[in-house]
Enzyme design. Sequence first.
Site, PDB file in Angstrom:
ATOM      1  N   HIS A 177      44.935  -9.883  17.879  1.00 20.75           N
ATOM      2  CA  HIS A 177      43.921 -10.501  17.012  1.00 20.75           C
ATOM      3  C   HIS A 177      44.098  -9.902  15.617  1.00 20.75           C
ATOM      4  O   HIS A 177      43.502  -8.899  15.263  1.00 20.75           O
ATOM      5  CB  HIS A 177      42.548 -10.150  17.607  1.00 20.75           C
ATOM      6  N   HIS A 179      43.991  -9.743  11.537  1.00 21.53           N
ATOM      7  CA  HIS A 179      43.455 -10.227  10.270  1.00 21.53           C
ATOM      8  C   HIS A 179      44.559 -10.056   9.235  1.00 21.53           C
ATOM      9  O   HIS A 179      45.461  -9.214   9.408  1.00 21.53           O
ATOM     10  CB  HIS A 179      42.184  -9.450   9.886  1.00 21.53           C
ATOM     11  N   CYS A 210      34.882  -9.746   9.819  1.00 21.08           N
ATOM     12  CA  CYS A 210      33.767  -9.063  10.481  1.00 21.08           C
ATOM     13  C   CYS A 210      32.797  -8.531   9.410  1.00 21.08           C
ATOM     14  O   CYS A 210      33.206  -7.831   8.482  1.00 21.08           O
ATOM     15  CB  CYS A 210      34.317  -7.896  11.317  1.00 21.08           C
ATOM     16  N   ASN A 219      40.796 -14.076  10.011  1.00 21.12           N
ATOM     17  CA  ASN A 219      41.986 -13.931  10.849  1.00 21.12           C
ATOM     18  C   ASN A 219      43.185 -14.596  10.180  1.00 21.12           C
ATOM     19  O   ASN A 219      43.014 -15.448   9.293  1.00 21.12           O
ATOM     20  CB  ASN A 219      41.739 -14.620  12.202  1.00 21.12           C
TER      21      ASN A 219
HETATM   22  C1  HMG Z   1      24.492  -5.216  19.416  1.00 21.26           C
HETATM   23  C2  HMG Z   1      23.240  -5.114  18.533  1.00 21.26           C
HETATM   24  C3  HMG Z   1      22.290  -6.284  18.818  1.00 21.26           C
HETATM   25  C4  HMG Z   1      22.559  -3.816  18.856  1.00 21.26           C
HETATM   26  O1  HMG Z   1      21.519  -3.662  17.913  1.00 21.26           O
HETATM   27  P1  HMG Z   1      20.282  -2.711  18.286  1.00 21.26           P
HETATM   28  O2  HMG Z   1      19.428  -2.636  17.063  1.00 21.26           O
HETATM   29  O3  HMG Z   1      20.760  -1.461  18.893  1.00 21.26           O
HETATM   30  O4  HMG Z   1      19.598  -3.549  19.456  1.00 21.26           O
HETATM   31  P2  HMG Z   1      18.172  -4.225  19.552  1.00 21.26           P
HETATM   32  O5  HMG Z   1      18.025  -4.541  20.996  1.00 21.26           O
HETATM   33  O6  HMG Z   1      17.140  -3.383  18.853  1.00 21.26           O
HETATM   34  O7  HMG Z   1      18.306  -5.630  18.761  1.00 21.26           O
HETATM   35  C5  HMG Z   1      18.291  -5.682  17.370  1.00 21.26           C
HETATM   36  C6  HMG Z   1      18.067  -7.143  17.008  1.00 21.26           C
HETATM   37  O8  HMG Z   1      19.155  -7.940  17.512  1.00 21.26           O
HETATM   38  C7  HMG Z   1      18.666  -8.925  18.436  1.00 21.26           C
HETATM   39  N1  HMG Z   1      19.616  -8.991  19.545  1.00 21.26           N
HETATM   40  C8  HMG Z   1      19.905  -8.012  20.415  1.00 21.26           C
HETATM   41  N2  HMG Z   1      20.867  -8.423  21.260  1.00 21.26           N
HETATM   42  C9  HMG Z   1      21.167  -9.696  20.908  1.00 21.26           C
HETATM   43  C10 HMG Z   1      22.061 -10.674  21.424  1.00 21.26           C
HETATM   44  N3  HMG Z   1      22.846 -10.411  22.471  1.00 21.26           N
HETATM   45  N4  HMG Z   1      22.101 -11.901  20.854  1.00 21.26           N
HETATM   46  C11 HMG Z   1      21.306 -12.174  19.788  1.00 21.26           C
HETATM   47  N5  HMG Z   1      20.431 -11.287  19.255  1.00 21.26           N
HETATM   48  C12 HMG Z   1      20.378 -10.063  19.813  1.00 21.26           C
HETATM   49  C13 HMG Z   1      17.316  -8.406  18.915  1.00 21.26           C
HETATM   50  O9  HMG Z   1      16.515  -9.477  19.312  1.00 21.26           O
HETATM   51  C14 HMG Z   1      16.812  -7.747  17.656  1.00 21.26           C
HETATM   52  O10 HMG Z   1      16.369  -8.782  16.804  1.00 21.26           O
HETATM   53  P3  HMG Z   1      15.012  -8.572  15.959  1.00 21.26           P
HETATM   54  O11 HMG Z   1      13.962  -8.275  16.990  1.00 21.26           O
HETATM   55  O12 HMG Z   1      15.298  -7.372  15.077  1.00 21.26           O
HETATM   56  O13 HMG Z   1      14.840  -9.856  15.227  1.00 21.26           O
HETATM   57  C15 HMG Z   1      23.650  -5.113  17.020  1.00 21.26           C
HETATM   58  O14 HMG Z   1      24.413  -3.948  16.783  1.00 21.26           O
HETATM   59  C16 HMG Z   1      24.450  -6.334  16.668  1.00 21.26           C
HETATM   60  O15 HMG Z   1      23.899  -7.409  16.441  1.00 21.26           O
HETATM   61  N6  HMG Z   1      25.798  -6.194  16.659  1.00 21.26           N
HETATM   62  C17 HMG Z   1      26.695  -7.311  16.409  1.00 21.26           C
HETATM   63  C18 HMG Z   1      27.141  -7.349  14.962  1.00 21.26           C
HETATM   64  C19 HMG Z   1      28.151  -8.462  14.826  1.00 21.26           C
HETATM   65  O16 HMG Z   1      27.825  -9.631  14.950  1.00 21.26           O
HETATM   66  N7  HMG Z   1      29.416  -8.066  14.594  1.00 21.26           N
HETATM   67  C20 HMG Z   1      30.531  -9.016  14.494  1.00 21.26           C
HETATM   68  C21 HMG Z   1      31.004  -9.427  15.899  1.00 21.26           C
HETATM   69  S1  HMG Z   1      32.683  -9.982  15.839  1.00 21.26           S
HETATM   70  C22 HMG Z   1      33.508  -8.467  15.883  1.00 21.26           C
HETATM   71  O17 HMG Z   1      32.958  -7.474  16.093  1.00 21.26           O
HETATM   72  C23 HMG Z   1      34.989  -8.373  15.703  1.00 21.26           C
HETATM   73  C24 HMG Z   1      35.843  -9.184  16.572  1.00 21.26           C
HETATM   74  C25 HMG Z   1      35.274  -9.337  17.946  1.00 21.26           C
HETATM   75  O18 HMG Z   1      35.879 -10.419  15.960  1.00 21.26           O
HETATM   76  C26 HMG Z   1      37.268  -8.721  16.676  1.00 21.26           C
HETATM   77  C27 HMG Z   1      37.773  -7.953  15.488  1.00 21.26           C
HETATM   78  O19 HMG Z   1      38.220  -8.564  14.496  1.00 21.26           O
HETATM   79  O20 HMG Z   1      37.643  -6.773  15.573  1.00 21.26           O
END
Ligand code: HMG
Length: 278
Positions: A177, A179, A210, A219
């Site tokens: 994967h 970028h 990201c 990407n």
């Molecule tokens: C993982 C958490 C949620 C932990 O975050 P946290 O604060 O530890 O967990 P939380 O349970 O307190 O949740 C925080 C907020 O997220 C919501 N939430 C909680 N879980 C979910 C869920 N499953 N789906 C939708 N919403 C969710 C939850 O409802 C809450 O919303 P609020 O009450 O504040 O409005 C946070 O760190 C987070 O959102 N991380 C993701 C960030 C993101 O989107 N990163 C990009 C992903 S793509 C990537 O990483 C790279 C990749 C994969 O493409 C490959 C590469 O290039 O490396």
Amino acid sequence: MDNSSQIMEHILTKNIPSPSPITYSFLAPNARGVADATAILQRHQGAYVNQNDTSKGGDGKPMMELAVFAAATESFSQKNLNCDIATSLERFKDVIQGAKQAGIRARAYISVVLGCPFEGYNVNPHKVAEIATSLLEMGADEISLGDTTGMGTALRTQELLRCMTAAGIQNEDIAMHFHDTYGQALVNTAVSLERGIRTFDSSVGGLGGCPYSPGATGNVSTENMVYFLESLGMNTGIDLDAMADIGQWITGELEKPNDSVVGKAVLGARKAAANTST
Ligand SMILES: CC(C)(COP(=O)([O-])OP(=O)([O-])OC[C@H]1O[C@@H](n2cnc3c(N)ncnc32)[C@H](O)[C@@H]1OP(=O)([O-])[O-])[C@@H](O)C(=O)NCCC(=O)NCCSC(=O)C[C@@](C)(O)CC(=O)[O-]
């Protein structure tokens, strides 16, 4: 992730036909993600190909998968998942098991495998292989090695894949994967091909990036990837002309620049040909 559920609901409600098998990936970093996804899948049994249902073909139905995304460094894990690597892996166990119980694939990304925005270039490839082994042992169907920052180089890609092989991980279980932030994605793809990798992630128009990796671009574009692989004599099965049109259309819709040099070249050549023929 915020509106993943609506998108999944839309896909499974609309029965969008696809001429070739398509898999939709749903980012699920925790129990909430699994709960959201499996509730929707329950409501739409029969609208997607169940991994356990090998009796009949998908007859145009999509496959679904849950995706977890670990980090190769503690700093990036904190930024992207708000927890350390060990805690994230604990959480992913339930996600991967939830996917298996729902009869769908589980894909596991590992981010910043070739360079971290916070810890720099020295990401330990043995650590990446260790995380990958844990994820596969949990039941992940595939590991996508994310060069999230695009800091990967030919030599470090080679070293990473050597470590994956040494850890006993099969090439068939690995996707790359890349970028293209530093323009090395296709170089790294060539190195990966040499080592037997045959699954590569890309995005049309070079979309993506990201939010937790400052300055990361999207990407490597699908158009660039297709042009490169076909130039090597490989058959991707993808219509490059049509892909260039899609890249131009969707980047316009999203009001993003079209970051695919090949896509723009294909469209430019077509325009020039049209002009000379008039
Ligand atoms: C993982 C958490 C949620 C932990 O975050 P946290 O604060 O530890 O967990 P939380 O349970 O307190 O949740 C925080 C907020 O997220 C919501 N939430 C909680 N879980 C979910 C869920 N499953 N789906 C939708 N919403 C969710 C939850 O409802 C809450 O919303 P609020 O009450 O504040 O409005 C946070 O760190 C987070 O959102 N991380 C993701 C960030 C993101 O989107 N990163 C990009 C992903 S793509 C990537 O990483 C790279 C990749 C994969 O493409 C490959 C590469 O290039 O490396």
